[in-house]
Each structure stands twice: as C-alpha cells, then as structure tokens.
Design a protein around this motif. Sequence first.
Motif, PDB file in Angstrom:
ATOM      1  N   ALA A   1      15.392   9.833 -12.597  1.00  0.00           N
ATOM      2  CA  ALA A   1      14.117   9.464 -11.976  1.00  0.00           C
ATOM      3  C   ALA A   1      13.027   9.321 -13.033  1.00  0.00           C
ATOM      4  O   ALA A   1      12.222   8.388 -12.996  1.00  0.00           O
ATOM      5  CB  ALA A   1      13.715  10.520 -10.942  1.00  0.00           C
ATOM      6  N   LEU A   2      13.014  10.245 -13.999  1.00  0.00           N
ATOM      7  CA  LEU A   2      12.017  10.171 -15.070  1.00  0.00           C
ATOM      8  C   LEU A   2      12.204   8.902 -15.900  1.00  0.00           C
ATOM      9  O   LEU A   2      11.235   8.257 -16.293  1.00  0.00           O
ATOM     10  CB  LEU A   2      12.143  11.403 -15.986  1.00  0.00           C
ATOM     11  N   ALA A   3      13.455   8.541 -16.145  1.00  0.00           N
ATOM     12  CA  ALA A   3      13.733   7.314 -16.898  1.00  0.00           C
ATOM     13  C   ALA A   3      13.219   6.087 -16.150  1.00  0.00           C
ATOM     14  O   ALA A   3      12.658   5.159 -16.747  1.00  0.00           O
ATOM     15  CB  ALA A   3      15.238   7.187 -17.161  1.00  0.00           C
ATOM     16  N   LEU A   4      13.385   6.097 -14.818  1.00  0.00           N
ATOM     17  CA  LEU A   4      12.896   4.977 -14.004  1.00  0.00           C
ATOM     18  C   LEU A   4      11.369   4.944 -13.966  1.00  0.00           C
ATOM     19  O   LEU A   4      10.755   3.865 -13.972  1.00  0.00           O
ATOM     20  CB  LEU A   4      13.438   5.110 -12.569  1.00  0.00           C
ATOM     21  N   LEU A   5      10.735   6.108 -13.943  1.00  0.00           N
ATOM     22  CA  LEU A   5       9.279   6.179 -13.916  1.00  0.00           C
ATOM     23  C   LEU A   5       8.657   5.714 -15.222  1.00  0.00           C
ATOM     24  O   LEU A   5       7.555   5.145 -15.241  1.00  0.00           O
ATOM     25  CB  LEU A   5       8.846   7.623 -13.609  1.00  0.00           C
ATOM     26  N   ILE A   6       9.353   5.927 -16.341  1.00  0.00           N
ATOM     27  CA  ILE A   6       8.829   5.554 -17.644  1.00  0.00           C
ATOM     28  C   ILE A   6       8.909   4.047 -17.882  1.00  0.00           C
ATOM     29  O   ILE A   6       8.118   3.474 -18.607  1.00  0.00           O
ATOM     30  CB  ILE A   6       9.594   6.311 -18.774  1.00  0.00           C
ATOM     31  N   LYS A   7       9.876   3.402 -17.223  1.00  0.00           N
ATOM     32  CA  LYS A   7      10.058   1.942 -17.407  1.00  0.00           C
ATOM     33  C   LYS A   7       8.799   1.157 -17.030  1.00  0.00           C
ATOM     34  O   LYS A   7       8.147   1.482 -16.056  1.00  0.00           O
ATOM     35  CB  LYS A   7      11.251   1.451 -16.566  1.00  0.00           C
TER      36      LYS A   7
ATOM     37  N   ALA B   1      16.180  15.506  -2.467  1.00  0.00           N
ATOM     38  CA  ALA B   1      15.009  16.274  -2.044  1.00  0.00           C
ATOM     39  C   ALA B   1      14.542  17.206  -3.158  1.00  0.00           C
ATOM     40  O   ALA B   1      13.334  17.347  -3.411  1.00  0.00           O
ATOM     41  CB  ALA B   1      15.341  17.075  -0.785  1.00  0.00           C
ATOM     42  N   GLU B   2      15.488  17.850  -3.836  1.00  0.00           N
ATOM     43  CA  GLU B   2      15.139  18.745  -4.941  1.00  0.00           C
ATOM     44  C   GLU B   2      14.517  17.971  -6.098  1.00  0.00           C
ATOM     45  O   GLU B   2      13.584  18.448  -6.757  1.00  0.00           O
ATOM     46  CB  GLU B   2      16.382  19.501  -5.413  1.00  0.00           C
ATOM     47  N   ALA B   3      15.026  16.770  -6.357  1.00  0.00           N
ATOM     48  CA  ALA B   3      14.475  15.939  -7.426  1.00  0.00           C
ATOM     49  C   ALA B   3      13.040  15.538  -7.115  1.00  0.00           C
ATOM     50  O   ALA B   3      12.173  15.541  -8.001  1.00  0.00           O
ATOM     51  CB  ALA B   3      15.347  14.697  -7.620  1.00  0.00           C
ATOM     52  N   LYS B   4      12.774  15.219  -5.845  1.00  0.00           N
ATOM     53  CA  LYS B   4      11.418  14.851  -5.439  1.00  0.00           C
ATOM     54  C   LYS B   4      10.453  16.017  -5.648  1.00  0.00           C
ATOM     55  O   LYS B   4       9.331  15.834  -6.131  1.00  0.00           O
ATOM     56  CB  LYS B   4      11.413  14.426  -3.971  1.00  0.00           C
ATOM     57  N   GLU B   5      10.904  17.216  -5.298  1.00  0.00           N
ATOM     58  CA  GLU B   5      10.064  18.398  -5.493  1.00  0.00           C
ATOM     59  C   GLU B   5       9.783  18.622  -6.975  1.00  0.00           C
ATOM     60  O   GLU B   5       8.657  18.969  -7.363  1.00  0.00           O
ATOM     61  CB  GLU B   5      10.749  19.632  -4.899  1.00  0.00           C
TER      62      GLU B   5
ATOM     63  N   LEU C   1       5.910  18.112 -11.592  1.00  0.00           N
ATOM     64  CA  LEU C   1       5.573  17.549 -12.901  1.00  0.00           C
ATOM     65  C   LEU C   1       4.302  16.703 -12.849  1.00  0.00           C
ATOM     66  O   LEU C   1       3.843  16.201 -13.879  1.00  0.00           O
ATOM     67  CB  LEU C   1       6.738  16.690 -13.420  1.00  0.00           C
ATOM     68  N   GLY C   2       3.749  16.554 -11.656  1.00  0.00           N
ATOM     69  CA  GLY C   2       2.470  15.867 -11.528  1.00  0.00           C
ATOM     70  C   GLY C   2       2.541  14.420 -11.078  1.00  0.00           C
ATOM     71  O   GLY C   2       1.517  13.734 -11.023  1.00  0.00           O
ATOM     72  N   TYR C   3       3.729  13.933 -10.739  1.00  0.00           N
ATOM     73  CA  TYR C   3       3.841  12.549 -10.268  1.00  0.00           C
ATOM     74  C   TYR C   3       3.366  12.450  -8.822  1.00  0.00           C
ATOM     75  O   TYR C   3       3.556  13.369  -8.031  1.00  0.00           O
ATOM     76  CB  TYR C   3       5.286  12.052 -10.390  1.00  0.00           C
ATOM     77  N   THR C   4       2.715  11.334  -8.505  1.00  0.00           N
ATOM     78  CA  THR C   4       2.175  11.136  -7.158  1.00  0.00           C
ATOM     79  C   THR C   4       3.270  10.700  -6.195  1.00  0.00           C
ATOM     80  O   THR C   4       4.335  10.212  -6.606  1.00  0.00           O
ATOM     81  CB  THR C   4       1.072  10.058  -7.169  1.00  0.00           C
ATOM     82  N   ASP C   5       2.992  10.846  -4.902  1.00  0.00           N
ATOM     83  CA  ASP C   5       3.943  10.409  -3.878  1.00  0.00           C
ATOM     84  C   ASP C   5       4.227   8.912  -4.009  1.00  0.00           C
ATOM     85  O   ASP C   5       5.346   8.460  -3.808  1.00  0.00           O
ATOM     86  CB  ASP C   5       3.408  10.706  -2.474  1.00  0.00           C
ATOM     87  N   ARG C   6       3.194   8.162  -4.367  1.00  0.00           N
ATOM     88  CA  ARG C   6       3.346   6.720  -4.533  1.00  0.00           C
ATOM     89  C   ARG C   6       4.332   6.401  -5.656  1.00  0.00           C
ATOM     90  O   ARG C   6       5.206   5.541  -5.511  1.00  0.00           O
ATOM     91  CB  ARG C   6       1.988   6.087  -4.825  1.00  0.00           C
ATOM     92  N   GLU C   7       4.188   7.086  -6.782  1.00  0.00           N
ATOM     93  CA  GLU C   7       5.088   6.859  -7.916  1.00  0.00           C
ATOM     94  C   GLU C   7       6.520   7.249  -7.569  1.00  0.00           C
ATOM     95  O   GLU C   7       7.479   6.539  -7.907  1.00  0.00           O
ATOM     96  CB  GLU C   7       4.603   7.656  -9.130  1.00  0.00           C
ATOM     97  N   ILE C   8       6.654   8.382  -6.885  1.00  0.00           N
ATOM     98  CA  ILE C   8       7.998   8.875  -6.535  1.00  0.00           C
ATOM     99  C   ILE C   8       8.674   7.937  -5.549  1.00  0.00           C
ATOM    100  O   ILE C   8       9.851   7.592  -5.703  1.00  0.00           O
ATOM    101  CB  ILE C   8       7.905  10.300  -5.953  1.00  0.00           C
ATOM    102  N   LYS C   9       7.932   7.483  -4.532  1.00  0.00           N
ATOM    103  CA  LYS C   9       8.500   6.561  -3.547  1.00  0.00           C
ATOM    104  C   LYS C   9       8.954   5.265  -4.206  1.00  0.00           C
ATOM    105  O   LYS C   9       9.906   4.633  -3.772  1.00  0.00           O
ATOM    106  CB  LYS C   9       7.469   6.255  -2.452  1.00  0.00           C
ATOM    107  N   GLY C  10       8.249   4.869  -5.279  1.00  0.00           N
ATOM    108  CA  GLY C  10       8.578   3.628  -5.958  1.00  0.00           C
ATOM    109  C   GLY C  10       9.942   3.631  -6.631  1.00  0.00           C
ATOM    110  O   GLY C  10      10.581   2.585  -6.757  1.00  0.00           O
TER     111      GLY C  10
ATOM    112  N   GLN D   1       0.845  -1.196   0.000  1.00  0.00           N
ATOM    113  CA  GLN D   1       0.000   0.000   0.000  1.00  0.00           C
ATOM    114  C   GLN D   1       0.884   1.251   0.000  1.00  0.00           C
ATOM    115  O   GLN D   1       2.102   1.153   0.035  1.00  0.00           O
ATOM    116  CB  GLN D   1      -0.914  -0.030   1.231  1.00  0.00           C
ATOM    117  N   ASP D   2       0.248   2.414  -0.048  1.00  0.00           N
ATOM    118  CA  ASP D   2       1.000   3.671  -0.136  1.00  0.00           C
ATOM    119  C   ASP D   2       1.960   3.862   1.029  1.00  0.00           C
ATOM    120  O   ASP D   2       3.050   4.410   0.856  1.00  0.00           O
ATOM    121  CB  ASP D   2       0.041   4.870  -0.196  1.00  0.00           C
TER     122      ASP D   2
END
Length: 200
Positions: free
Chosen positions: A194-200, A156-160, A165-174, A13-14
């Motif tokens: 991080a964006l490359a990892l999110l796109i995978k 921390a700056e990357a997370k911000e 950019l509209g990514y959720t906390d769940r996606e970022i934590k992943g 879960q989240d």
Amino acid sequence: MIAYIKGNLTYIQDDSIIVEVQGLGYEIHCANPFAFQSFLNTEVIIHTYHYVREDSQMLYGFKNTDEKYLFTKLISVSGIGPKGALAILASVDVAGFAGAIEREDDKFLTSFPGIGKKTARQIILDLKGKLTGALSVSAETDDDTSGAHVPETQLAEAKEALQALGYTDREIKGVMPKLQQETINNTDEAVKKALALLIK
C-alpha cells in the motif's frame, strides 16, 4: 428506478462522483470513488440504485451489477443503512463477502465498522443462500483462494496501519482497489504494498 447512468465522468470527490449527461451533473455516491480515477473525463456507465426517503433522495453507484445486487440485499437487513452497506463494499470483494455468509463467519462480518454480533447474525439469517445463485461471480469459500485477493482481515489491518501513519481516508481509498488485486500473505506485506502504491 434509475438502473444506470451513461455519461461523462467529470469530477471525483471523497465519497461521490459527478457524471454529466446532456448538461446535467448527477452526483452518485460510491464505495470507492477513486476506483474510477482512470475513467476521469471519459464516458462511463455507472450502475445505480435510486434511494428514496421522505426527507431525501440519493443515487448510489456501482461498477457492476453484482456490487449493486449486494448493496440492495444489505440495506434490506435490519440495522444496515446505505452508508453501512457502502462501507462494506469499500473493503470487500463481492464473492468473498458472499462466501463469508455461507460459512457463517461471524468474526469476518464483525470486522466491519458498525457491524456487531447481533447484526452479523441478522445478515447471515437474512442472506445465507440468497447471494451465490444470483451473483455472476463465484463465491468461493475455500481458504486456498487467498492468493487472488488480499484477505479481508489483513486489508482492514492495513487500513488501520495507514491511518496511524497519517494517511487520509481519501488517499487510502485511492489505493485499495489496486491493493485488493495483489498477491499478499500477511499484514506487513499488505502495508508495504500500500505504501508503494501511495508513493507512486
């Protein structure tokens, strides 16, 4: 005290995971639940801290004993509760945090949500000299170790940036656990990775 739970990881879960042991599902709150994604539907051992108060009982889980030890020390500091301790563990490696305390790095400590200058000084006062000897990891204080992990300010700056950019906390934590293992030299590079990892 429940030192650890060994069972089948059935759900993520989240802010928590569910581990089934002999037909019972234990909800365990974690800093980065999605760091356990690769263990879904397999047997796991989760180191736990059983937090008991008059109005609640909760289980907090960790990947290793170092994370658990740091958590127990953080919640002993005035002004830091379990949620605050988990927020710190979600975005820092144990050795890096211990090193910051030894350096008395107020700026680093106040980069975490809810940690002001007063609390940062309290952390240093209460924990300096008490972490490095008890942890199995080496709390290096050298800036030359930046190639091993993403510097925490850049993380921390990357997370911000990802949130903007509209990514959720769940996606970022992943993606944070994988991002922390990358060799990164600046915030822009951290965001791109991080964006490359999110796109995978």
